[in-house]
Design a protein around this motif. Structure first.
Motif, short mmCIF file in Angstrom:
data_model
loop_
_atom_site.label_atom_id
_atom_site.label_comp_id
_atom_site.label_asym_id
_atom_site.label_seq_id
_atom_site.Cartn_x
_atom_site.Cartn_y
_atom_site.Cartn_z
N HIS A 83 -1.18 -5.28 7.84
CA HIS A 83 -2.39 -4.45 7.73
C HIS A 83 -2.89 -4.01 9.12
CE1 HIS A 83 -5.97 -2.90 5.82
NE2 HIS A 83 -6.74 -3.58 6.65
N ARG A 91 -1.91 4.55 10.32
CA ARG A 91 -1.32 4.93 9.03
C ARG A 91 -2.39 4.93 7.94
NH1 ARG A 91 3.96 6.91 7.74
NH2 ARG A 91 3.90 7.01 5.50
N GLN A 93 -4.26 4.55 4.49
CA GLN A 93 -4.20 3.56 3.42
C GLN A 93 -3.73 4.20 2.11
OE1 GLN A 93 -4.95 0.72 4.57
NE2 GLN A 93 -5.77 -0.64 3.03
N VAL A 94 -2.78 3.55 1.44
CA VAL A 94 -2.36 4.03 0.13
C VAL A 94 -2.62 2.92 -0.89
CG1 VAL A 94 -0.48 5.04 -1.21
CG2 VAL A 94 -0.46 5.25 1.27
N THR A 95 -3.48 3.20 -1.86
CA THR A 95 -3.72 2.24 -2.95
C THR A 95 -3.77 3.00 -4.27
OG1 THR A 95 -6.08 2.45 -2.56
CG2 THR A 95 -5.03 0.48 -1.67
N LYS A 96 -3.83 2.25 -5.36
CA LYS A 96 -3.89 2.89 -6.69
C LYS A 96 -5.23 3.54 -6.90
CE LYS A 96 -0.39 0.76 -9.53
NZ LYS A 96 -0.05 -0.28 -10.47
#
Lengths: 96, 195
Positions: A83, A91, A93-96
């Motif tokens: 992280h 970079r 953040q990629v989350t659902k």
């Protein structure tokens, strides 16, 4: 090492077959179920091996707590380090 | 999902108490066959997404950054808890270097110390179980790339379908490459700490 090459080879072959459209549609539609069936089978066998191994059963009582603590710390610090590195290079953040 | 996964391991553990010892050696082959099938299916799943190559090209530095982060983080975690529990630095490092590959790390450590070998085995079994439980949560609340971290070396095989199911195709590809790099590191790092 041969195991790693075998696994990598099968992953690539599966990927190429699917990418090229050589996999039957009926199988593609069931691929999630097939993956889950394999996964649960493997987890069952993993559990069975733990249950069969006297060394593991005895050791679990003796040094089980240390193992849990080592496990928790290595997992938590892995997540934290990745992280922080991702934040360091900016970079997104990629989350659902 | 997590409950079913734990249930499968627990039922397996109970069954393991009653089956003949000869099944242990046989189960090696079952695991290999199961893993081969699983990885073939995961490959098909990844290949279904026609943008996968574009996704991989876009990942760039992440190809190396994630495995480096996982390895360094595992070692830091092992050093900290090892110091708190009174383990020498090199023994903590050897346990942390298992990176989730419980069979190999415990075998490498076995000639050095039987107790440390069992500790390494159990630590990495715990790590795999924790990974199975944490990957969906980390993917949901922290990030897709971070969700690879708990898996360690198993990111390329047993926990890959869980990463794949809870993230996206780009992360699944990165998960495999991360597991591959970490699996290569285990037989290098563990003996390095035991020298």
């Amino acid at each position: 090492m041969s195991g790693i090459l075998l696994y990598l080879g099968l992953l690539i072959i599966g990927g190429i077959f699917s990418y090229r459209g050589w996999i039957h549609k009926a199988m593609l539609a069931r691929i999630d179920r097939l993956q889950m069936a394999c996964l649960f089978g493997l987890l069952f066998i993993m559990g069975m091996r733990i249950g069969m191994d006297d060394r593991v059963k005895e050791a679990f009582l003796k040094i089980g707590l240390h193992a849990v603590l080592f496990g928790v710390f290595t997992v938590v610090f892995s997540v934290l380090t990745v992280h922080l590195l991702l934040r360091l290079i900016g970079r997104k953040q990629v989350t659902k | 999902m997590t409950f079913k996964i734990i249930l499968a391991v627990v039922i397996g553990g109970i069954v393991g108490l009653f089956v003949p010892d000869s099944w242990y050696a046989l189960s090696d082959n079952w695991l290999t066959v199961g893993l081969c099938l699983l990885l073939f299916f995961v490959g098909i799943d990844i290949g279904k997404n026609k943008n996968v190559l574009k996704d991989l090209k876009r990942s760039g530095a992440l190809f190396f950054l994630i495995p480096i982060g996982v390895a360094v983080g595992s070692l830091i975690g092992a050093f900290i808890i090892g110091a708190l529990l009174g383990y020498p630095l090199h023994e903590s490092g050897a346990i942390g270097s298992g990176l989730g590959w419980y069979t190999l790390s415990s075998i490498i450590i076995a000639p050095y110390s039987a107790e440390l070998s069992v500790l390494a085995f159990l630590t990495n079994v715990v790590r795999e179980i924790l990974a199975i439980m944490m990957i969906p949560l980390v993917a949901k609340y922290v990030g897709f790339y971070e969700a690879i971290a708990p898996a360690g070396a198993t990111a390329m095989d047993t926990t890959l379908p869980i990463v794949s199911r809870n993230t996206n195709s780009e992360t699944a590809v990165l998960s495999f490459s991360t597991g591959l790099i970490l699996s290569t590191l285990v037989p290098i790092l563990v003996p390095l700490f035991l020298r």
